[in-house]
Design a protein around this motif. Structure first.
Motif, short mmCIF file in Angstrom:
data_model
loop_
_atom_site.label_atom_id
_atom_site.label_comp_id
_atom_site.label_asym_id
_atom_site.label_seq_id
_atom_site.Cartn_x
_atom_site.Cartn_y
_atom_site.Cartn_z
N LEU A 48 -38.95 -74.73 -19.75
CA LEU A 48 -38.10 -74.31 -20.87
C LEU A 48 -36.91 -73.47 -20.39
CD1 LEU A 48 -40.84 -73.26 -23.44
CD2 LEU A 48 -39.55 -75.40 -23.39
N LEU A 49 -37.11 -72.71 -19.32
CA LEU A 49 -36.04 -71.82 -18.83
C LEU A 49 -34.80 -72.60 -18.42
CD1 LEU A 49 -38.19 -69.29 -16.79
CD2 LEU A 49 -37.02 -68.88 -18.99
N ASP A 50 -34.96 -73.87 -18.03
CA ASP A 50 -33.82 -74.70 -17.67
C ASP A 50 -33.08 -75.25 -18.87
OD1 ASP A 50 -34.31 -74.40 -14.92
OD2 ASP A 50 -35.66 -76.13 -14.89
N TRP A 51 -33.70 -75.24 -20.03
CA TRP A 51 -33.14 -75.94 -21.18
C TRP A 51 -32.66 -75.04 -22.32
CZ3 TRP A 51 -38.29 -78.95 -21.31
CH2 TRP A 51 -38.35 -79.85 -20.24
N ILE A 52 -33.28 -73.90 -22.51
CA ILE A 52 -32.96 -73.11 -23.69
C ILE A 52 -31.63 -72.37 -23.53
CG2 ILE A 52 -35.33 -72.85 -24.47
CD1 ILE A 52 -35.40 -70.08 -23.29
N GLU A 53 -30.98 -72.22 -24.66
CA GLU A 53 -29.71 -71.52 -24.75
C GLU A 53 -29.76 -70.61 -25.97
OE1 GLU A 53 -26.76 -74.59 -25.02
OE2 GLU A 53 -27.62 -75.68 -23.33
N PRO A 54 -29.10 -69.46 -25.89
CA PRO A 54 -29.18 -68.51 -27.00
C PRO A 54 -28.66 -69.04 -28.34
CG PRO A 54 -28.17 -67.49 -25.07
CD PRO A 54 -28.34 -68.95 -24.77
N ASP A 55 -27.75 -70.02 -28.31
CA ASP A 55 -27.14 -70.49 -29.56
C ASP A 55 -27.86 -71.69 -30.18
OD1 ASP A 55 -26.39 -72.22 -27.56
OD2 ASP A 55 -24.35 -72.49 -28.30
N MET A 56 -29.06 -71.99 -29.74
CA MET A 56 -29.83 -73.08 -30.34
C MET A 56 -31.11 -72.51 -30.95
SD MET A 56 -31.86 -74.91 -27.14
CE MET A 56 -30.46 -75.85 -26.64
N ASN A 57 -31.71 -73.27 -31.81
CA ASN A 57 -33.05 -72.96 -32.30
C ASN A 57 -34.02 -73.80 -31.48
OD1 ASN A 57 -32.09 -71.28 -34.39
ND2 ASN A 57 -31.74 -73.04 -35.70
N ILE A 58 -35.22 -73.29 -31.31
CA ILE A 58 -36.20 -74.03 -30.50
C ILE A 58 -37.54 -74.10 -31.22
CG2 ILE A 58 -36.83 -71.99 -29.16
CD1 ILE A 58 -37.24 -73.92 -26.75
N VAL A 59 -38.15 -75.27 -31.13
CA VAL A 59 -39.49 -75.51 -31.64
C VAL A 59 -40.32 -75.95 -30.44
CG1 VAL A 59 -40.94 -76.88 -33.18
CG2 VAL A 59 -38.62 -76.22 -33.90
N ILE A 60 -41.37 -75.22 -30.15
CA ILE A 60 -42.23 -75.50 -29.00
C ILE A 60 -43.57 -76.01 -29.53
CG2 ILE A 60 -43.39 -74.51 -26.99
CD1 ILE A 60 -41.14 -72.30 -27.09
N CYS A 61 -44.04 -77.11 -28.95
CA CYS A 61 -45.31 -77.71 -29.37
C CYS A 61 -46.22 -77.83 -28.15
CB CYS A 61 -45.07 -79.10 -29.94
SG CYS A 61 -43.80 -79.17 -31.20
N ASP A 62 -47.46 -77.37 -28.28
CA ASP A 62 -48.40 -77.43 -27.17
C ASP A 62 -49.81 -77.45 -27.72
OD1 ASP A 62 -49.42 -77.43 -24.57
OD2 ASP A 62 -48.74 -75.41 -24.09
N ALA A 63 -50.71 -77.99 -26.95
CA ALA A 63 -52.13 -77.92 -27.29
C ALA A 63 -52.63 -76.52 -26.93
CB ALA A 63 -52.90 -78.98 -26.52
N CYS A 64 -53.59 -76.02 -27.70
CA CYS A 64 -54.08 -74.67 -27.46
C CYS A 64 -55.58 -74.60 -27.70
CB CYS A 64 -53.35 -73.67 -28.36
SG CYS A 64 -53.69 -73.87 -30.13
N ARG A 65 -56.15 -73.45 -27.34
CA ARG A 65 -57.57 -73.17 -27.60
C ARG A 65 -57.71 -71.75 -28.09
NH1 ARG A 65 -60.94 -75.83 -22.64
NH2 ARG A 65 -60.38 -77.94 -23.17
N GLY A 66 -58.62 -71.56 -29.01
CA GLY A 66 -58.92 -70.21 -29.47
C GLY A 66 -58.26 -69.81 -30.77
N ALA A 67 -57.59 -70.77 -31.42
CA ALA A 67 -56.91 -70.44 -32.67
C ALA A 67 -57.65 -70.98 -33.89
CB ALA A 67 -55.48 -70.99 -32.64
#
Length: 160
Positions: A48-67
């Motif tokens: 993500l550090l290569d792609w994100i920019e302060p002037d955009m909105n971001i939606v991150i999707c990932d599999a998780c455990r414990g929620a």
């Protein structure tokens, strides 16, 4: 969520079992053809550090455990202390929380960061996503697209 800024949907995952959930959410959103949305697939949160920019909105999707229960969908807005308690899928060298904190320190973090987690089925390590996690993927896609597509939201307001 769409305030006129470009939106990046980043799916984090791998090509294995339920860990594909983040990628699958991103792919399904890409198929919707929303012109203001860019889709990226990451193997680790550090990508993500290569792609994100302060002037955009971001939606991150990932599999998780414990929620919650397998296949359940969870939504958080950054910053959120609850994220420290969640285990994300894969063997990430740098956690999602660590990457977002670093992006913030570097001045790269967008103002609006949405995080969607789909709870893994703990015993599913096949090549395909388990049915219960696939149901969570579909629910996450619908929830995200409802927030991303201004035409849908406008239509809902006119009929309310």
């Amino acid at each position: 969520m769409n305030n006129g800024a470009q939106i990046m949907v980043a799916g984090i995952g791998s090509p294995h079992g339920d860990d594909q959930a983040g990628w699958e959410v991103a792919r399904q959103i890409e198929r919707r053809g929303l012109t203001h949305v860019r889709v990226k697939l990451a193997r680790t949160p550090a990508d993500l550090l290569d792609w994100i920019e302060p002037d955009m909105n971001i939606v991150i999707c990932d599999a998780c455990r414990g929620a919650g229960a397998a296949g359940s969908v969870h939504h958080w807005e950054w910053p959120c202390g609850q994220l420290d308690e969640i285990r994300w899928s894969g063997t990430h060298q740098m956690s999602l929380v660590g990457v977002l904190a670093l992006a913030e320190q570097l001045g790269k973090l967008p103002e609006h960061v949405q995080i969607y987690g789909i709870e893994l089925q703990s015993d599913h390590s096949e090549e395909t996503i388990s049915d219960i996690v696939q149901s969570g993927v579909i629910a996450a896609v619908e929830s995200i697209c409802e927030k991303l597509n201004p035409a849908v939201r406008q239509g809902e307001m006119e009929h309310a």
